[in-house]
Design an enzyme around this catalytic site. Structure first.
Site, mmCIF file in Angstrom:
data_model
loop_
_atom_site.group_PDB
_atom_site.id
_atom_site.type_symbol
_atom_site.label_atom_id
_atom_site.label_comp_id
_atom_site.label_asym_id
_atom_site.label_seq_id
_atom_site.Cartn_x
_atom_site.Cartn_y
_atom_site.Cartn_z
ATOM 1 N N THR A 66 -6.512 -2.194 2.306
ATOM 2 C CA THR A 66 -7.560 -2.103 1.296
ATOM 3 C C THR A 66 -8.279 -3.437 1.159
ATOM 4 O O THR A 66 -7.640 -4.479 1.005
ATOM 5 C CB THR A 66 -6.957 -1.704 -0.056
ATOM 6 O OG1 THR A 66 -6.317 -0.435 0.072
ATOM 7 C CG2 THR A 66 -8.033 -1.621 -1.127
ATOM 8 N N GLU A 69 2.399 -3.759 -9.377
ATOM 9 C CA GLU A 69 1.561 -2.971 -8.475
ATOM 10 C C GLU A 69 1.700 -1.485 -8.771
ATOM 11 O O GLU A 69 0.705 -0.755 -8.858
ATOM 12 C CB GLU A 69 1.946 -3.256 -7.017
ATOM 13 C CG GLU A 69 1.146 -2.436 -6.014
ATOM 14 C CD GLU A 69 1.538 -2.705 -4.574
ATOM 15 O OE1 GLU A 69 1.077 -1.957 -3.691
ATOM 16 O OE2 GLU A 69 2.306 -3.654 -4.333
#
Length: 384
Positions: A160, A247
């Site tokens: 990403t 996360e």
């Protein structure tokens, strides 16, 4: 239900983010979809507003905030408006903790001012072709040279922000693979994307998240100074595990925000849409479906907020973060699907935000550790 974690200063921040989205993001949604990511100027603007470095120390230009509530508000407003901040979450909510926890003072001075200003965008490269969630199987290697460099060779995928990034925190093997201790020998090295031998390969075309670039990366004899080693050599697996709770909670919080947005879209649509001479919202089935969705999302919100409190106090465990991610992403999947169904055929048209939510949210049960991996973690915590 009133949320105990919110204070007046949070309302002020929310208003700022909401106004910014309405004026500077929403009008460009279609263009950014087509481009596959926001322009670099957008991240500079996030830097000006202080959004990129909310939790970075003030000495480096950050906001100095210790609470993760502020980033969670960004998630909520982005979801509510049906837009995207590109690779913001990875940059500010996944990578920043690594820099704050493990970077040397020299590295912080070198990287953080540009990081929080949006001049230095980052990505983290863990996943490799064929490894998936098995980080212990990482094969990308970094070998020390006599002149004080690492020579990096390997490949990464599903990265990403890989196209946008100027610096990629790359997880690589700095010592030979040990079958008796598969987690040993991994290190994190910051690799500038303008390094010779570093190549951004294919931009991967995804089902959703069209404004968040995802790429394949290649490393062929990339020379990086040893000063770019993050933390200690061979300790990456422990670092990755240490930062997983935030996360995974980020994914959980995003999922709850998406589910809340889906309910809002479904209520608005069913009130306006008429069938057999009356609004769709007037049918008992519609009311019952949305009531079920509301109850599930309220429960998910309460649990996510409690985990957010634990995170702020440094008490969120890996198993509890796994529970939050599993529960919230699965709830979001069910709720968004039901809300799309209430749209009928229009729910399948990407012009409608519910269709984009459906596509964007599906990956939350995959990245950051699949739902199956979360179940394994939880089962282990149960002693099974």
């Amino acid at each position: 239900m009133k949320r105990a974690i919110l204070a007046p200063e949070h309302d002020e921040f929310r208003s700022m983010v909401r106004d910014f989205i309405a004026k500077e993001v929403a009008p460009h949604r279609a263009d950014w979809d087509e481009a596959g990511r926001p322009p670099r100027e957008f991240f500079l603007r996030l830097g000006e507003l202080g959004i990129l470095g909310l939790q970075a120390p003030e000495e480096f230009g950050g906001g100095g905030e210790t609470s993760f509530v502020y980033p969670s508000i960004v998630f909520e407003e982005v979801a509510r408006a049906g837009v995207s901040f590109g690779s913001y979450t990875v940059h500010s909510c996944v990578i920043l903790p690594y820099l704050l926890e493990y970077a040397s003072e020299e590295q912080k001075k070198r990287w953080l001012p540009d990081f929080v200003a949006g001049r230095l965008m980052t990505a983290i490269a863990m996943t490799e072709p064929g490894t998936g969630s098995d980080l212990a199987g990482i094969a990308t290697r970094a070998e020390r040279t006599p002149d004080g460099h690492y020579l990096v060779n390997g490949a990464k995928t599903f990265i990403t922000g890989g196209v946008t990034a100027d610096l990629v925190l790359t997880v690589c093997r700095t010592s030979p693979y040990d079958p008796d201790n598969r987690r040993s020998g991994l290190s994190i090295i910051g690799i500038p994307t303008d390094s010779d031998g570093f190549t951004v390969g294919r931009t991967l075309h995804k089902l959703g998240l069209h404004q968040q670039d995802t790429a394949e990366l290649s490393y062929q004899d990339v020379r990086v100074p040893v000063q770019n080693l993050l933390g200690a050599e061979g300790e990456a697996f422990g670092y990755l595990a240490h930062n997983l709770p935030q996360e995974r909670l980020s994914i959980a919080l995003n999922s709850v925000a998406h589910a809340e947005a889906a309910i809002g879209h479904a209520i608005a649509y069913t009130r306006d849409r008429k069938v057999f001479g009356q609004p769709v919202s007037a049918f008992q089935n519609t009311k019952f479906v949305l009531a079920e969705c509301s109850a599930e999302v309220q429960a998910a919100r309460i649990y996510a907020d409690r985990c957010l409190e634990l995170l702020d106090h440094g008490e969120l465990s890996v198993p509890d973060a796994a529970r939050a991610k599993l529960y919230c992403t699965e709830v979001a999947g069910r709720v968004i699907d039901k809300c799309l169904q209430l749209h009928g055929g229009y729910g399948y048209i990407t012009e409608y935000p519910i269709a984009r939510l459906y596509a964007d949210s599906r990956v939350t049960r995959i990245y950051g550790g699949t739902s199956e991996v979360m179940k394994t973690i939880i089962a282990r915590d149960l002693g099974l």
